[in-house]
Enzyme design. Structure first.
Site, PDB file in Angstrom:
ATOM      1  N   ILE A 108       0.862  -1.188   0.000  1.00 42.14           N
ATOM      2  CA  ILE A 108       0.000   0.000   0.000  1.00 42.14           C
ATOM      3  C   ILE A 108       0.894   1.232   0.000  1.00 42.14           C
ATOM      4  O   ILE A 108       1.908   1.284   0.700  1.00 42.14           O
ATOM      5  CB  ILE A 108      -0.972   0.006   1.197  1.00 42.14           C
ATOM      6  CG1 ILE A 108      -1.949   1.190   1.084  1.00 42.14           C
ATOM      7  CG2 ILE A 108      -0.231   0.006   2.533  1.00 42.14           C
ATOM      8  CD1 ILE A 108      -3.120   1.115   2.067  1.00 42.14           C
ATOM      9  N   ILE A 139       4.864  -1.143   2.897  1.00 44.18           N
ATOM     10  CA  ILE A 139       4.522   0.263   2.679  1.00 44.18           C
ATOM     11  C   ILE A 139       5.333   0.774   1.492  1.00 44.18           C
ATOM     12  O   ILE A 139       6.560   0.721   1.494  1.00 44.18           O
ATOM     13  CB  ILE A 139       4.828   1.107   3.937  1.00 44.18           C
ATOM     14  CG1 ILE A 139       4.151   0.495   5.177  1.00 44.18           C
ATOM     15  CG2 ILE A 139       4.371   2.544   3.705  1.00 44.18           C
ATOM     16  CD1 ILE A 139       2.656   0.330   5.092  1.00 44.18           C
ATOM     17  N   LYS A 140       4.623   1.259   0.474  1.00 41.36           N
ATOM     18  CA  LYS A 140       5.292   1.742  -0.739  1.00 41.36           C
ATOM     19  C   LYS A 140       5.731   3.192  -0.573  1.00 41.36           C
ATOM     20  O   LYS A 140       4.910   4.063  -0.284  1.00 41.36           O
ATOM     21  CB  LYS A 140       4.351   1.644  -1.950  1.00 41.36           C
ATOM     22  CG  LYS A 140       4.256   0.267  -2.551  1.00 41.36           C
ATOM     23  CD  LYS A 140       3.249   0.236  -3.693  1.00 41.36           C
ATOM     24  CE  LYS A 140       3.863   0.548  -5.021  1.00 41.36           C
ATOM     25  NZ  LYS A 140       2.921   0.266  -6.138  1.00 41.36           N
ATOM     26  N   ILE A 141       7.014   3.422  -0.782  1.00 37.74           N
ATOM     27  CA  ILE A 141       7.592   4.775  -0.691  1.00 37.74           C
ATOM     28  C   ILE A 141       8.356   5.039  -1.985  1.00 37.74           C
ATOM     29  O   ILE A 141       9.205   4.242  -2.380  1.00 37.74           O
ATOM     30  CB  ILE A 141       8.542   4.889   0.515  1.00 37.74           C
ATOM     31  CG1 ILE A 141       7.782   4.626   1.821  1.00 37.74           C
ATOM     32  CG2 ILE A 141       9.210   6.262   0.544  1.00 37.74           C
ATOM     33  CD1 ILE A 141       8.668   4.617   3.066  1.00 37.74           C
TER      34      ILE A 141
END
Length: 362
Positions: A108, A139-141
């Site tokens: 996400i 967690i997409k960064i």
């Protein structure tokens, strides 16, 4: 399980689906893809969620509840998307358990409007991690300059990360350095390194889309740049994760940060529709595919063994030949990052507008 997809998985490529929706979750479609197509992970983005929310009534009841509670559009987006990711994680949990945490992941993304806000990215990454509350989330960064310290800080907190929007080899090395630095800080903070996982999403097809339009129609270099770039990324991965620096972390339980081939749907119909899968087969990688590409590979994809090792000199020659024709590598990848951020922001705006429409109707 489909034989062609099984051969791909047996070659060391983890098959992830680049899509998620409440319909896939509630109809059993995602579970079927896991069972029959060897899907062992899921990636999402705002465009995927906007399409899912605009198409179905499956979100209507939750939207109505959120509206009644006084939630604004951003809060509604946060709740709708984290609910889907929670449920997706639950479906993928047996894969996560069976692979010791390597796969069974659902990603996400932090809000794209935070791409140049280090502190804001870290804060939202923590909120998403706590809200989803599943160990198999990522967690997409984005791998912007400002994103690198956010990646390190998030990893140092023991949060698993999918680093996205990588185009250049130089930036990819910065991503790997941020991951290792984050692990070093996590170790200093007493975190269990074995529980921290990360993938680095290296974008593929967009490189050809940009380079090819600068080449003559009959140029032998057409369709070569993207695969060459990705293969050189794998060479860099081997170098970094074979280093003494990583070995010291591995001795404490650290995991490698696997390369993830993203944007693997073929955009030029002149090319084989499975090209960005079959030409990037190598162990310890992920290929996240749109369903269309997954189905194409299941139907006629070929696994010819490892198609990355032994290609590094050829890949370097492709980049050199492009430079000789005046197509500068650095300029291309910098442009792609700028355009990629613009697309991220546009898709975020689309998601907000889609959800606002649903709120208005509720």
């Amino acid at each position: 399980m489909n034989d062609r997809l099984k051969a791909l998985a047996d070659a060391g490529v983890s098959i992830w689906l680049d899509d998620l929706s409440r319909e896939r979750i509630e109809t059993g479609n995602l579970a079927a893809l896991v069972a029959e197509s060897g899907v062992v992970g899921v990636t999402t983005n705002p465009t995927i969620f906007a399409a899912a929310i605009s198409k179905g009534e499956r979100y209507a009841a939750q939207v109505k509840e959120l509206k009644a509670s006084g939630a604004d559009v951003k809060t509604t987006v946060f709740e709708l998307t984290t609910t889907d990711v929670q449920n997706g994680c639950d479906i993928m949990r047996p894969v996560y358990d069976a692979t010791g945490g390597v796969d069974g992941r659902v990603s996400i993304e932090v809000d794209p409007d935070l791409a140049k806000d280090t502190d804001g990215t870290v804060e939202l990454a923590k909120r998403l991690w706590e809200r989803v509350d599943r160990p198999n989330t990522l967690i997409k960064i984005p791998a912007t300059v400002e994103g690198l310290p956010a990646i390190a800080a998030t990893i140092s907190e023991g949060i698993s990360v999918n680093v996205t929007l990588i185009f250049s080899l130089e930036r990819y090395r910065g991503v790997m350095d941020a991951y290792l630095y984050g692990l070093e800080q996590a170790a200093a903070n007493g975190k269990d390194l074995s529980s921290i996982y990360s993938v680095a999403s290296f974008f593929v097809s967009r490189v050809d889309s940009e380079v090819d339009k600068r080449l003559a129609d009959d140029s032998p270099l057409r369709g070569k740049a993207a695969i060459a770039n990705a293969r050189l990324a794998y060479e860099a991965y081997e170098e970094v994760f074979g280093s003494d620096r990583f070995k010291a972390l591995a001795a404490k339980g650290a995991n490698t940060q696997r390369p993830l081939w993203a944007s693997t749907g073929v955009k030029d119909p002149a090319y084989p529709d499975t090209m960005y899968v079959s030409e990037l087969v190598v162990a310890d990688t992920v290929n996240t595919m749109p369903e269309k590409t997954l189905e194409a590979f299941a139907d006629h994809g070929e696994v010819r063994g490892d198609t990355v090792h032994g290609t590094y000199d050829e890949a370097r020659q492709v980049i050199a030949d492009l430079e000789a024709q005046g197509i500068g590598y650095d300029e291309v990848v910098e442009l792609l990052e700028v355009e990629g951020l613009d697309k991220f922001e546009a898709s975020w705006t689309e998601l907000l507008e889609t959800v606002q429409t649903e709120l208005d109707k509720a």
